[in-house]
Motif scaffolding. Structure first.
Motif, PDB file in Angstrom:
ATOM      1  N   UNK A  80       3.599  37.587  82.669  1.00  0.00           N
ATOM      2  CA  UNK A  80       4.287  36.328  82.898  1.00  0.00           C
ATOM      3  C   UNK A  80       4.263  35.971  84.376  1.00  0.00           C
ATOM      4  N   UNK A  81       3.346  35.080  84.787  1.00  0.00           N
ATOM      5  CA  UNK A  81       3.243  34.709  86.202  1.00  0.00           C
ATOM      6  C   UNK A  81       4.519  34.145  86.774  1.00  0.00           C
ATOM      7  N   UNK A  82       5.387  33.572  85.902  1.00  0.00           N
ATOM      8  CA  UNK A  82       6.628  32.977  86.388  1.00  0.00           C
ATOM      9  C   UNK A  82       7.591  34.022  86.925  1.00  0.00           C
ATOM     10  N   UNK A  83       7.337  35.295  86.545  1.00  0.00           N
ATOM     11  CA  UNK A  83       8.211  36.362  87.006  1.00  0.00           C
ATOM     12  C   UNK A  83       7.762  36.959  88.338  1.00  0.00           C
ATOM     13  N   UNK A  84       6.653  36.471  88.900  1.00  0.00           N
ATOM     14  CA  UNK A  84       6.173  36.986  90.179  1.00  0.00           C
ATOM     15  C   UNK A  84       7.206  36.725  91.265  1.00  0.00           C
ATOM     16  N   UNK A  85       7.454  37.710  92.061  1.00  0.00           N
ATOM     17  CA  UNK A  85       8.477  37.629  93.092  1.00  0.00           C
ATOM     18  C   UNK A  85       7.826  37.390  94.448  1.00  0.00           C
ATOM     19  N   UNK A  86       8.448  36.557  95.268  1.00  0.00           N
ATOM     20  CA  UNK A  86       7.906  36.268  96.593  1.00  0.00           C
ATOM     21  C   UNK A  86       8.181  37.428  97.541  1.00  0.00           C
ATOM     22  N   UNK A  87       7.373  37.499  98.620  1.00  0.00           N
ATOM     23  CA  UNK A  87       7.561  38.533  99.639  1.00  0.00           C
ATOM     24  C   UNK A  87       8.937  38.396 100.278  1.00  0.00           C
ATOM     25  N   UNK A  88       9.461  37.156 100.297  1.00  0.00           N
ATOM     26  CA  UNK A  88      10.778  36.921 100.887  1.00  0.00           C
ATOM     27  C   UNK A  88      11.856  37.723 100.164  1.00  0.00           C
ATOM     28  N   UNK A  89      11.765  37.800  98.824  1.00  0.00           N
ATOM     29  CA  UNK A  89      12.774  38.531  98.048  1.00  0.00           C
ATOM     30  C   UNK A  89      12.776  40.007  98.418  1.00  0.00           C
ATOM     31  N   UNK A  90      11.577  40.572  98.621  1.00  0.00           N
ATOM     32  CA  UNK A  90      11.497  41.984  98.999  1.00  0.00           C
ATOM     33  C   UNK A  90      12.081  42.200 100.399  1.00  0.00           C
ATOM     34  N   UNK A  91      11.846  41.258 101.305  1.00  0.00           N
ATOM     35  CA  UNK A  91      12.399  41.362 102.652  1.00  0.00           C
ATOM     36  C   UNK A  91      13.932  41.293 102.591  1.00  0.00           C
ATOM     37  N   UNK A  92      14.463  40.389 101.755  1.00  0.00           N
ATOM     38  CA  UNK A  92      15.919  40.288 101.585  1.00  0.00           C
ATOM     39  C   UNK A  92      16.472  41.596 101.026  1.00  0.00           C
ATOM     40  N   UNK A  93      15.766  42.149 100.046  1.00  0.00           N
ATOM     41  CA  UNK A  93      16.210  43.407  99.429  1.00  0.00           C
ATOM     42  C   UNK A  93      16.295  44.516 100.477  1.00  0.00           C
ATOM     43  N   UNK A  94      15.242  44.648 101.316  1.00  0.00           N
ATOM     44  CA  UNK A  94      15.250  45.709 102.325  1.00  0.00           C
ATOM     45  C   UNK A  94      16.413  45.557 103.297  1.00  0.00           C
ATOM     46  N   UNK A  95      16.695  44.330 103.688  1.00  0.00           N
ATOM     47  CA  UNK A  95      17.807  44.110 104.625  1.00  0.00           C
ATOM     48  C   UNK A  95      19.143  44.463 103.975  1.00  0.00           C
ATOM     49  N   UNK A  96      19.302  44.084 102.715  1.00  0.00           N
ATOM     50  CA  UNK A  96      20.548  44.412 102.010  1.00  0.00           C
ATOM     51  C   UNK A  96      20.659  45.915 101.774  1.00  0.00           C
ATOM     52  N   UNK A  97      19.532  46.565 101.482  1.00  0.00           N
ATOM     53  CA  UNK A  97      19.543  48.017 101.285  1.00  0.00           C
ATOM     54  C   UNK A  97      19.927  48.729 102.582  1.00  0.00           C
ATOM     55  N   UNK A  98      19.675  48.097 103.695  1.00  0.00           N
ATOM     56  CA  UNK A  98      20.002  48.696 104.986  1.00  0.00           C
ATOM     57  C   UNK A  98      21.480  48.512 105.333  1.00  0.00           C
ATOM     58  N   UNK A 158      24.189  36.740 106.978  1.00  0.00           N
ATOM     59  CA  UNK A 158      24.281  36.299 108.377  1.00  0.00           C
ATOM     60  C   UNK A 158      23.046  36.719 109.180  1.00  0.00           C
ATOM     61  N   UNK A 159      22.606  37.957 108.965  1.00  0.00           N
ATOM     62  CA  UNK A 159      21.425  38.449 109.677  1.00  0.00           C
ATOM     63  C   UNK A 159      20.173  37.671 109.309  1.00  0.00           C
ATOM     64  N   UNK A 160      20.088  37.266 108.039  1.00  0.00           N
ATOM     65  CA  UNK A 160      18.906  36.544 107.564  1.00  0.00           C
ATOM     66  C   UNK A 160      19.000  35.044 107.828  1.00  0.00           C
ATOM     67  N   UNK A 161      20.193  34.565 108.156  1.00  0.00           N
ATOM     68  CA  UNK A 161      20.380  33.142 108.418  1.00  0.00           C
ATOM     69  C   UNK A 161      20.352  32.304 107.157  1.00  0.00           C
ATOM     70  N   UNK A 162      20.846  32.875 106.051  1.00  0.00           N
ATOM     71  CA  UNK A 162      20.897  32.137 104.778  1.00  0.00           C
ATOM     72  C   UNK A 162      22.314  32.243 104.230  1.00  0.00           C
ATOM     73  N   UNK A 163      22.579  31.453 103.174  1.00  0.00           N
ATOM     74  CA  UNK A 163      23.906  31.524 102.554  1.00  0.00           C
ATOM     75  C   UNK A 163      23.977  32.760 101.664  1.00  0.00           C
ATOM     76  N   UNK A 164      25.201  33.226 101.427  1.00  0.00           N
ATOM     77  CA  UNK A 164      25.358  34.397 100.564  1.00  0.00           C
ATOM     78  C   UNK A 164      24.909  34.112  99.136  1.00  0.00           C
ATOM     79  N   UNK A 165      25.183  32.912  98.565  1.00  0.00           N
ATOM     80  CA  UNK A 165      24.692  32.620  97.202  1.00  0.00           C
ATOM     81  C   UNK A 165      23.158  32.657  97.113  1.00  0.00           C
ATOM     82  N   UNK A 166      22.474  32.175  98.180  1.00  0.00           N
ATOM     83  CA  UNK A 166      21.001  32.201  98.177  1.00  0.00           C
ATOM     84  C   UNK A 166      20.501  33.640  98.172  1.00  0.00           C
ATOM     85  N   UNK A 167      21.173  34.520  98.912  1.00  0.00           N
ATOM     86  CA  UNK A 167      20.799  35.928  98.938  1.00  0.00           C
ATOM     87  C   UNK A 167      21.026  36.551  97.567  1.00  0.00           C
TER      88      UNK A 167
END
Length: 317
Positions: A4-22, A31-40
């Protein structure tokens, strides 16, 4: 995910994941990513949905990675390491004074000047790693064709590269074969004819070697029978030693003889007519687009302009 190509995840999601895992804190990560918490939160949920596994869990008030989250973090970090290494290699490829240069030199070539140059080159440019292979001529060509080396150092007959359209050569010296002998009666001669040289026993390269082919072609052109070979060796050092310790003659490049003449009691005469060869750098044309390769060749040219190749051979006797 593959179905299902619609399930492909962008590189941005992986970057967000790594920052949250840290940080293990949604507010701080946003705040570190400069986005809203709901977007994260939306990106993390999308990633978990695509994997059919939660990546984070809350124990008490503390956000933690699940087992799936630990695996995901290790996998992404490994991929990032690979990408970083690739980026560094590509960066080094585009630098003239960093990276690797691999050179193949024919065993019939006197390597002294090249070894000394590479030593001096390293002192000036320690971030360039130079590897020098000294092997048979056929192996050098094989390495060159398979792109295992950047530069070959070979003896070439005139116009040999015309049929090799993907290659170029740069002449190092115009060399020639000398008749190496012990005979005091030849001392006063300025050259030796093929007929005279043919009367003596020789130590030679094997018949299928390039220099043997050059000698045979020269003798055939003068309609003189090829000299009789009583011994055969694959390296000039071996031929020099054998000739020096016996009464057998040979033919060796002028450059080699100049480098080693003080090591024996041998004399040398040019052939009449001369048997000429060009000692050359040979490389694929596209190699000149690699900055470190073109820089290496340029610095070598300056090296032999400062003091000639042959003078450097004499200097090291």
């Amino acid at each position: 995910m593959k179905d299902n190509p619609n399930k492909m995840i962008s590189a941005r999601a992986y970057a967000y994941f790594l920052q949250l895992a840290d940080t293990l804190n949604y507010t701080k990560t946003a705040q570190l990513l400069g986005i809203s918490q709901p977007a994260l939160t939306q990106q993390i949920k999308k990633l978990e949905t695509s994997l059919d596994a939660p990546l984070f869990q809350t124990i008490g008030k503390q956000l933690c990675l699940t087992e799936a989250g630990v695996i995901m973090r290790e996998s992404i970090e490994t991929i990032y390491d690979v990408l970083t290494e690739a980026s560094e290699k590509i960066h080094d490829e585009n630098l003239s004074t960093r990276g690797k240069i691999t050179i193949g030199i024919s065993a019939s070539v006197e390597d002294r000047v090249f070894t000394n140059f590479i030593t001096d080159y390293f002192k000036q440019y320690p971030d360039v790693e130079v590897t020098l292979f000294m092997v048979g001529r056929k192996e050098v060509w094989d390495y060159l064709e398979k792109n295992k080396i950047d530069i070959a150092i070979l003896y070439l007959p005139t116009d040999v590269l015309n049929k090799w359209k993907g290659y170029e050569s740069v002449n190092i010296i115009h060399d020639e074969l000398l008749f190496i002998h012990h005979n005091p009666e030849l001392t006063k001669k300025k050259s030796i004819s093929y007929h005279e040289a043919q009367r003596f026993p020789w130590v030679t390269y094997p018949k299928n070697y390039f220099v043997s082919h050059v000698i045979q072609t020269a003798f055939e052109r003068e309609e003189v029978t090829r000299p009789t070979s009583v011994a055969q060796f694959t390296k000039p050092q071996q031929m020099f030693r054998f000739s020096n310790e016996t009464s057998v003659n040979t033919a060796l490049p002028r450059s080699f003889f100049k480098a080693h003449q003080e090591e024996g009691e041998l004399r040398a005469l040019p052939f009449n007519p001369p048997i000429a060869m060009d000692l050359s750098f040979v490389y694929r044309k596209e190699k000149l687009n690699v900055p470190r390769v073109s820089h290496f060749l340029k610095v070598f040219q300056e090296y032999v302009e400062e003091e000639s190749y042959l003078d450097r051979l004499k200097e090291n006797n």
